[in-house]
Design an enzyme around this catalytic site. Structure first.
Site, PDB file in Angstrom:
ATOM      1  CB  CYS A 349      -0.662   0.046   1.147  1.00  0.00           C
ATOM      2  SG  CYS A 349      -1.394  -1.685   1.942  1.00  0.00           S
ATOM      3  NE  ARG A 378       1.665  -9.274   5.541  1.00  0.00           N
ATOM      4  CZ  ARG A 378       0.224  -8.881   5.022  1.00  0.00           C
ATOM      5  NH1 ARG A 378      -0.729  -9.868   5.458  1.00  0.00           N
ATOM      6  NH2 ARG A 378      -0.248  -8.133   4.140  1.00  0.00           N
ATOM      7  CD  GLN A 396      -0.537  -9.156  -0.371  1.00  0.00           C
ATOM      8  OE1 GLN A 396      -0.075  -8.103  -0.592  1.00  0.00           O
ATOM      9  NE2 GLN A 396      -1.449  -9.260   0.675  1.00  0.00           N
ATOM     10  CG  ASP A 398      -1.860  -5.552  -3.019  1.00  0.00           C
ATOM     11  OD1 ASP A 398      -3.234  -5.296  -2.815  1.00  0.00           O
ATOM     12  OD2 ASP A 398      -0.888  -5.143  -2.320  1.00  0.00           O
ATOM     13  CG  HIS A 400      -3.727  -0.335  -3.179  1.00  0.00           C
ATOM     14  ND1 HIS A 400      -2.306  -1.045  -3.312  1.00  0.00           N
ATOM     15  CD2 HIS A 400      -3.933  -0.624  -1.861  1.00  0.00           C
ATOM     16  CE1 HIS A 400      -2.186  -1.855  -2.108  1.00  0.00           C
ATOM     17  NE2 HIS A 400      -3.187  -1.503  -1.403  1.00  0.00           N
ATOM     18  CE  LYS A 480     -11.770  -7.325   7.585  1.00  0.00           C
ATOM     19  NZ  LYS A 480     -10.493  -7.880   8.066  1.00  0.00           N
ATOM     20  CG  HIS A 526      -6.034  -1.207   1.066  1.00  0.00           C
ATOM     21  ND1 HIS A 526      -4.932  -1.077   1.233  1.00  0.00           N
ATOM     22  CD2 HIS A 526      -6.772   0.076   1.235  1.00  0.00           C
ATOM     23  CE1 HIS A 526      -4.690   0.047   1.627  1.00  0.00           C
ATOM     24  NE2 HIS A 526      -5.695   0.558   1.932  1.00  0.00           N
TER      25      HIS A 526
END
Length: 663
Positions: A349, A378, A396, A398, A400, A480, A526
């Protein structure tokens, strides 16, 4: 008299101090016999508890869904009593209810064995048959510590100390045996029934602290009926067969090893699945208007401090001190006093915000849909790691979305359509949608949360999606959407993510120029469809038990010979399949065909093309599909046509064919 409201709105007047049992008896004798507990203003309570004035009360019977947690809680207490009867000197610690069952942690010098389970279960049945009532007592704190101390139950003494001042110290008895417990319980041990089973042993640390005592944890499951227990045990047996770690070995997809905890070694076949998925989702994103970016792995801690992640997730981040030069001759050295830290990114992000901020953005540029197959790290606890499902290094799908307030509903609706399209293509259609709302600890004011939650709810409704509310389960910065997938054997997985964020653009000073010429904050959405490639591949492997659809299989076809005289023809078939785009290998080994079939069946190869002298002479193949005993003889060109059509990814097929394949 006390006034009590029933769930249907009726009211009853009972004598002052009346209990749940009194209420059940006032309704009917049959209900009084079946009652095991009460639900008071939405909270389970003991049947013997005094009912407060004006409360809404439901009588809970053993057949009610709410009773299942009580059955399991009671079963945990019976397990503890059984263990202490059979193994004197064992100390008990805690025994909570968990998903699908319960566990109890014990302190004992000698190790338990799963061979002990038979004797423990027999003793549990004996205790249940005694049908002793569960009775609650409230003790003084000093008395509780004295009694447990004299019994040698040092863990219980520590638990008493942990109870907040002012809270009752509750003790539940079942016959002569008793335990420190918050409750509630059913009215007697006999209500538990015999639909229970001890399932496994594990180690644990007291209070989850590796510096404290090592405990032994016994897991069990309990259900309202033998039929439900049998169904659960069958599901567990099937789940073991489908375990993605086992399938990974059998199919030679990946492995994990101690020297790289939480990181995956992808073998050629496993990475073939990865690449097919990545190519597929990239095409879906391209057609949906996303731009793809690539951002650094290491970022200065200042980014994470500004974003708020440093204070909340620092312990889960891999960090290294920035190197400061000493002299040109000496080269870089690590400073004794580290002022600057670099972190391997745990999410993408903040990096995407930096790209958004690079150059002036206008309202005309929005929405910007920014995607990245970003590798993140992580520092998950060692004990939490689990194959592909919980890793330390993950990638991911991922993205945005930077948009205006007015675009939130349309962008959310657009994403929901993309999500449904992808999961339909994957053959994963049993999905429940949840809207997770504001948690107690959160950023932003209530007006902002009202607007955000309404936007997501409006989008779900506009997309024709039925959804549930997950009260208080939102992220600290915004609500979310949760997507709960039910797989082929009834297990639920949470896949993908979609989060609305007003906070991060503010913290990282992202802005665009509005139609009025002023600076405005964008809304940041996100989102991920698969979530992480690692976990998604694990879920798909288990859902299909390794028998992946042809388009997704790492090896789509094997050409296997019956006799060596067919080797040249097998090579010709292999080349034609490869030319048609199929991932193919030829098995020309001097082995019996049944041996080859068994071996490639274990490897979950969807299609085997068997060739011998006759097939070579006639230009045919014998097609055997995974899991089917029969085979069909087809002209080679017809087999090629069929397999090529089936091997085409769903998004590249004509619409009608793609829908039929998914069905």
């Amino acid at each position: 008299m006390s006034r009590i409201r029933l769930p249907d709105g009726q009211e009853r007047s009972l004598p002052e101090g009346a209990s749940g049992a009194d209420l059940a008896a006032s309704i009917s004798k049959s209900l009084a016999k079946k009652a095991v507990a009460v639900e008071v203003d939405g909270q389970l309570a003991d049947l013997a508890d005094r009912l407060p004035e004006g409360a809404t009360v439901k009588i809970v019977t053993r057949e009610d869904p709410q009773a299942l947690s009580l059955i399991r809680h009671d079963c945990a207490h019976v397990l503890a009593e059984a263990v202490q009867e059979l193994f004197p000197g064992t100390q008990v610690t805690i025994g909570p209810v968990i998903e699908d069952g319960f566990y109890y942690d014990f302190f004992r010098q000698e190790p338990f064995s799963t061979e002990d389970f038979t004797a423990i279960e027999a003793k549990m049945r004996e205790i249940i048959a005694r049908n002793h009532p569960f009775t609650k007592e409230v003790w003084g704190r000093d008395e509780a510590k004295r009694v447990f101390g004299e019994m040698g139950e040092q863990f219980k003494v520590e638990l008493v100390d942990a109870i907040p001042e002012g809270d009752d110290v509750k003790i539940y008895r079942q016959g002569d045996w008793f335990d420190l417990c918050r409750g509630p319980h059913m009215d007697s041990t006999g209500r538990i029934g015999e639909a229970f089973k001890l399932t496994k042993l594990a180690g644990a640390y007291w209070r989850g602290d590796s510096s404290r005592q090592q405990l032994q944890r016994i897991y069990g499951t309990a259900w309202a009926s033998k039929k439900e227990l049998d169904a659960y045990l069958t599901m567990i047996e099937e789940a073991e067969k489908r375990d993605h770690r086992r399938l990974g070995r059998e199919m030679n997809l990946f492995h994990l090893q101690e020297e790289a905890q939480g990181s995956v070694f992808w073998h050629p076949k496993g990475y073939a699945v990865w690449r097919v998925l990545e190519d597929y989702i990239r095409r879906r994103l391209d057609e949906d208007g996303y731009v793809e970016v690539k951002t650094p792995q290491l970022l200065d801690s200042s980014f994470w401090e500004k974003s708020g992640h440093w204070s909340k997730f620092r312990e889960n981040m891999f960090v290294v001190p920035d190197q400061t030069p000493n002299t040109e001759e000496d080269g870089p050295v690590l400073s004794d006093e580290v002022d600057t830290w670099l972190a391997l990114k745990p999410m993408n992000c903040p990096a995407h915000v930096q790209i958004f901020k690079h150059g002036i953005k206008s309202y005309r540029d929005l929405p910007i849909r920014m995607a990245e197959f970003g590798c993140c790290h992580r520092n998950e606890a060692h004990g939490a790691l689990h194959g592909l499902m919980r890793v330390r290094q993950m990638t991911q799908d991922d993205a945005h979305i930077f948009c205006t307030d007015e675009q939130v509903v349309s962008e959310t609706e657009r994403f929901l359509k993309l999500f449904a399209r992808v999961y339909t293509d994957m053959g994963l259609t049993n999905i429940r949608y949840k809207l997770a709302t504001r948690p107690e600890t959160r950023a932003g004011d209530d007006a902002t949360w009202d607007r955000a939650e309404k936007s997501l709810a409006d989008a779900l409704t506009a997309a024709g999606v039925e959804f549930e509310i997950a009260e208080g389960e939102g992220a600290f910065y915004g609500p979310k959407l949760e997507f709960h997938l039910t797989d082929a054997i009834g297990r639920t997985w949470q896949c993908g993510t979609y989060q609305l964020d007003y906070v991060l653009p503010e913290r990282l000073d992202a802005s665009y120029v509005g139609e009025d010429g002023e600076r405005h904050r964008p809304v940041m959405l996100h989102r991920a469809v698969f979530g992480t490639f690692e976990r998604f591949i694990g879920i798909v492997l288990e859902h299909y038990a390794g028998r992946l659809p042809l388009w997704l299989a790492p090896v789509q076809a094997v050409v296997a010979t019956i006799v060596s005289e067919a080797d040249d023809y097998a090579r010709e078939v292999e080349e034609k399949l490869k030319a048609a785009g199929l991932r193919t290998v030829a098995d020309l080994r001097n082995e019996k065909i049944n041996y080859k079939v068994r071996e490639h069946s274990v490897g979950k190869v969807p299609a085997m093309l068997v060739v011998g002298r006759r097939e070579a002479e006639e230009g045919t193949i014998s097609l055997r599909r995974l899991g089917q005993k029969d085979q069909m003889t087809l002209p080679l060109e017809e087999a090629l046509r069929r397999l090529k059509e089936e091997a085409t990814p769903p998004d590249l097929r004509p619409a009608g064919e793609a829908q039929a394949a998914a069905a």
